[in-house]
Design an enzyme around this catalytic site. Structure first.
Site, short mmCIF file in Angstrom:
data_model
loop_
_atom_site.label_atom_id
_atom_site.label_comp_id
_atom_site.label_asym_id
_atom_site.label_seq_id
_atom_site.Cartn_x
_atom_site.Cartn_y
_atom_site.Cartn_z
CD GLU A 48 -3.05 -0.97 0.13
OE1 GLU A 48 -3.02 0.00 -0.64
OE2 GLU A 48 -3.90 -1.88 0.04
CD GLU B 230 -14.06 -5.61 -1.71
OE1 GLU B 230 -14.53 -4.66 -2.38
OE2 GLU B 230 -12.84 -5.70 -1.48
CB THR C 124 -1.62 -1.28 -9.56
OG1 THR C 124 -2.80 -2.02 -9.34
CG2 THR C 124 -0.91 -1.00 -8.25
C1 DMJ Z 1 -6.12 0.45 -5.23
O1 DMJ Z 1 -5.33 0.74 -4.16
C2 DMJ Z 1 -5.35 -0.16 -6.36
O2 DMJ Z 1 -6.08 -0.09 -7.52
C3 DMJ Z 1 -4.98 -1.59 -6.08
O3 DMJ Z 1 -4.33 -2.19 -7.16
C4 DMJ Z 1 -6.20 -2.40 -5.75
N1 DMJ Z 1 -6.97 -1.79 -4.71
C5 DMJ Z 1 -7.27 -0.39 -4.77
C6 DMJ Z 1 -8.52 -0.02 -5.51
O4 DMJ Z 1 -9.56 -0.86 -5.42
#
Ligand code: DMJ
Length: 618
Positions: A191, A440, A545
């Site tokens: 994260e 989810e 991402t």
């Molecule tokens: C984000 O932090 C990023 O996209 C990660 O790859 C997956 N989770 C969250 C969004 O859902």
């Protein structure tokens, strides 16, 4: 005030469109298509053995009045064409772009007024939120919130993409002047990497870009401060890569004290194996191979643990023994960005081994995870779906798919598999239409959410945007309009946008995750902003991402070190030359949908209807 009139305008336009559709379907009931076959229950996604072993289909669903207009009056397939095909009006598109911008502004301003310098905004009570010091086991919060103004940092490049140079400059200065990583916070390495490190690097690249495509984003007397901050953070994350027998990192690190003594030896594949884009960029910007070396070693260690029989990886692994603790192989939580970063690392750095791993993994995914008919847009059978299986034998493990997996069509677009992307995306869109959000976890057999919350995730709009860029089919603008509309309707709170606690009941939770600003709003905006510099030829951007833009350019392909893995085979591994870089802005490297299909539905209406039935929409 301006924002209110934009929303009002949107609602009026939308009502007009619905009224027109209703009128048309009433005047011409014969427009509806007839369906040659009765639809089978969803159990056809199961193998026979799986169907016999207790995964029996169950009925039970309800109609939301919100979606009645979609069905039309005769329930036929013609309403799909009526609603989705044909050119999308330019003025409506501009309004939607402004609405996406307004959505970001409301969330960002709410955070700045009520929450900064805390990590997140509680959008209902209008206050800030930091790590949960009273309960260190509250990982949902503590993994992400490091007491480092997370939301401000994560939002930086969205400000640039939206062309807001004054706020971008102000925000960058605030980050430089006020943020420190010297904190007694135990955060998840993944994260911190994707949300903080990635954003700092993205903003650094934007600031130092000599072409300044987004307007004047330069910072007076900028002395690479964001790059130094990125390095400082990465150095604090490095202890996670020490004392691990496999090279796979510990999941968490204390920013002041390193890996906590009671640290967990188990980590998920995505968490440990999706650090290469950010760590690789940092290494190449600094000319210091350390960061790339540890991230690459982790990817390879995971890769070497794949099953010999299926080629699949599980979702949780012990970093000391290399044993798979979670044997589930899927495309969602715990796995998603591992696959994403194999391809994106290749695009960015041009190392062919990354592409080879990605292609092998993609093949295994197609062989073992994909169910349903062979071709998306022709033939009989259930729509394609990617399920969760046991990594060692490919047997189905459960009947849910998760919201995170909705990113996969976007990755398929990058790979060039646009046709297959269209089908999977359509499935997720149908779920969105049913609930006005993505639960989810959605159980495709029970046709109901297994885990009902929606924390404002971006994955569906991300895929929608990438599919639009690949096909230019207005269908995807309609999808974006739906997403924008339901976010506005169900998640707007007093000071920002709130997590949906329950997608059926539409109850809210007092949390606005930082990816709402870094990804959800950014992709929505870009979807409707045709003229954005991100889309101009000559500019080649890749999205991390976390949705941070990074330019695909030569400096990431020329590492100053010779080879960080000097074994013989790797020394000989070919590398792409800079001029071999394929376009990443999706205009040339994929199997594009032909022009004559531009204004038709990307997926035939009989298949759309089939999907809508399978998620209980009709
Ligand atoms: C984000 O932090 C990023 O996209 C990660 O790859 C997956 N989770 C969250 C969004 O859902």
């Amino acid at each position: 005030m301006r924002w209110r009139s934009v929303v009002l305008g949107l609602v009026v336009l939308r009502l007009g469109l619905h009224a027109l559709l209703w009128l048309l379907s009433g005047l011409a009931p014969g427009l509806g298509l007839r369906f040659p076959w009765a639809l089978p229950p969803p159990s056809r996604w199961l193998g026979r053995a799986e169907a016999e072993s207790g995964f029996a289909p169950t009925a039970g669903r309800c109609w939301g009045p919100h979606w009645a207009a979609l069905r039309g009056r005769n329930g036929g397939g013609g309403e799909y064409e009526q609603r989705y095909s044909g050119a999308f009006p330019g003025p409506l598109r501009a309004q939607l772009r402004d609405a996406a911008r307004g959505m970001f502004a409301f969330g960002y301003d709410g955070y700045m007024h009520h929450a900064f310098p805390h990590d997140e905004l509680d959008p209902i009570h209008c206050r800030g939120r930091g790590p949960d010091r009273r309960d260190p086991s509250n990982l949902n919060i503590n993994d992400v919130l490091g007491n480092y103004s997370l939301t401000l940092i994560d939002a930086l490049d969205t400000l640039a993409v939206m062309g807001n140079s004054s706020e971008f400059q102000k925000a960058v200065k605030l980050v430089i002047d006020t943020v420190s990583f010297d904190k007694d916070s135990t955060v998840q390495v993944f994260e911190a990497t994707i949300r903080i490190l990635g954003s700092l690097l993205s903003a650094h690249i934007i600031i130092t870009d000599t072409k300044q495509p987004f307007g004047d984003m330069a910072i007076k007397d900028y002395d690479n401060e964001l790059l130094h901050m990125a390095r400082d953070l990465a150095v604090r994350l490095l202890p996670a890569f020490e004392n691990t027998k496999t090279g796979i990192p510990y999941p968490r690190v204390n920013l002041k004290n390193g890996v906590p003594p009671d640290s967990n030896n188990e980590t998920c594949t995505a968490g440990a194996g999706s650090l290469l884009v950010e760590f690789g960029m940092l290494s190449r910007l600094l000319g210091d191979s350390t960061f790339e070396w540890v991230a690459r070693r982790a990817v390879k260690a995971l890769w070497n643990l794949r099953s010999n029989d299926t080629g699949l990886l599980g979702n949780v692994v012990n970093i000391q023994t290399g044993h798979w603790v979670g044997k589930q192989s899927g495309l969602g939580a715990g796995s998603d960005s591992f696959y994403e970063y194999l391809l994106k690392s290749y695009i960015l750095f041009g190392e062919k081994e990354d592409l080879e791993m990605f292609n092998d993994a993609y093949r295994s995914i197609q062989n073992h995870l994909r169910r349903g008919r062979e071709a998306c847009n022709e033939g009989e059978g259930d729509p394609p779906l990617y399920v969760n299986v046991n990594m060692f034998n490919g047997q189905l493990m459960n009947t849910w798919i998760d919201s995170l997996q909705a990113f996969f069509p976007g990755l398929q677009v990058l790979k060039g598999d646009v046709e297959d992307a269209i089908c999977l995306h359509a499935f997720y869109y149908a779920i969105w239409k049913r609930y006005g959000a993505l639960p989810e976890r959605y159980n495709w057999q029970l046709q109901a959410p297994d885990v009902p919350f929606y924390p404002l995730r971006p994955e569906l709009v991300e895929s929608t945007y990438l599919l639009y860029q690949a096909t230019k089919n207005p269908f995807y603008l309609h999808v974006g309009m739906d997403i924008l509309e339901s976010l506005e309707k169900y998640t707007k709170a007093k000071c920002g946008y709130a997590t949906l606690h329950h997608v059926v009941e539409k109850s809210k939770e007092d949390r606005m995750e930082s990816f709402f600003l870094s990804e959800t709003c950014k992709y929505l905006y870009l979807l409707f902003d045709e003229e954005n510099p991100v889309h101009k030829s000559g500019n080649k951007y890749l999205f991390t991402t976390e949705g941070h833009i990074v330019s695909v350019d030569k400096r990431f392909r020329d590492s100053v070190w010779q080879d960080i893995f000097p074994e013989e085979e790797e020394k000989n591994a070919p590398k792409l030359k800079p001029n071999e870089v394929k376009a990443v802005n999706l205009s040339s490297n994929c199997n594009r949908v032909p022009d004559e299909r531009r204004y038709l539905l990307p997926l035939k209406s009989i298949y759309m209807r089939q999907i809508d039935q399978m998620v209980g929409l009709i």
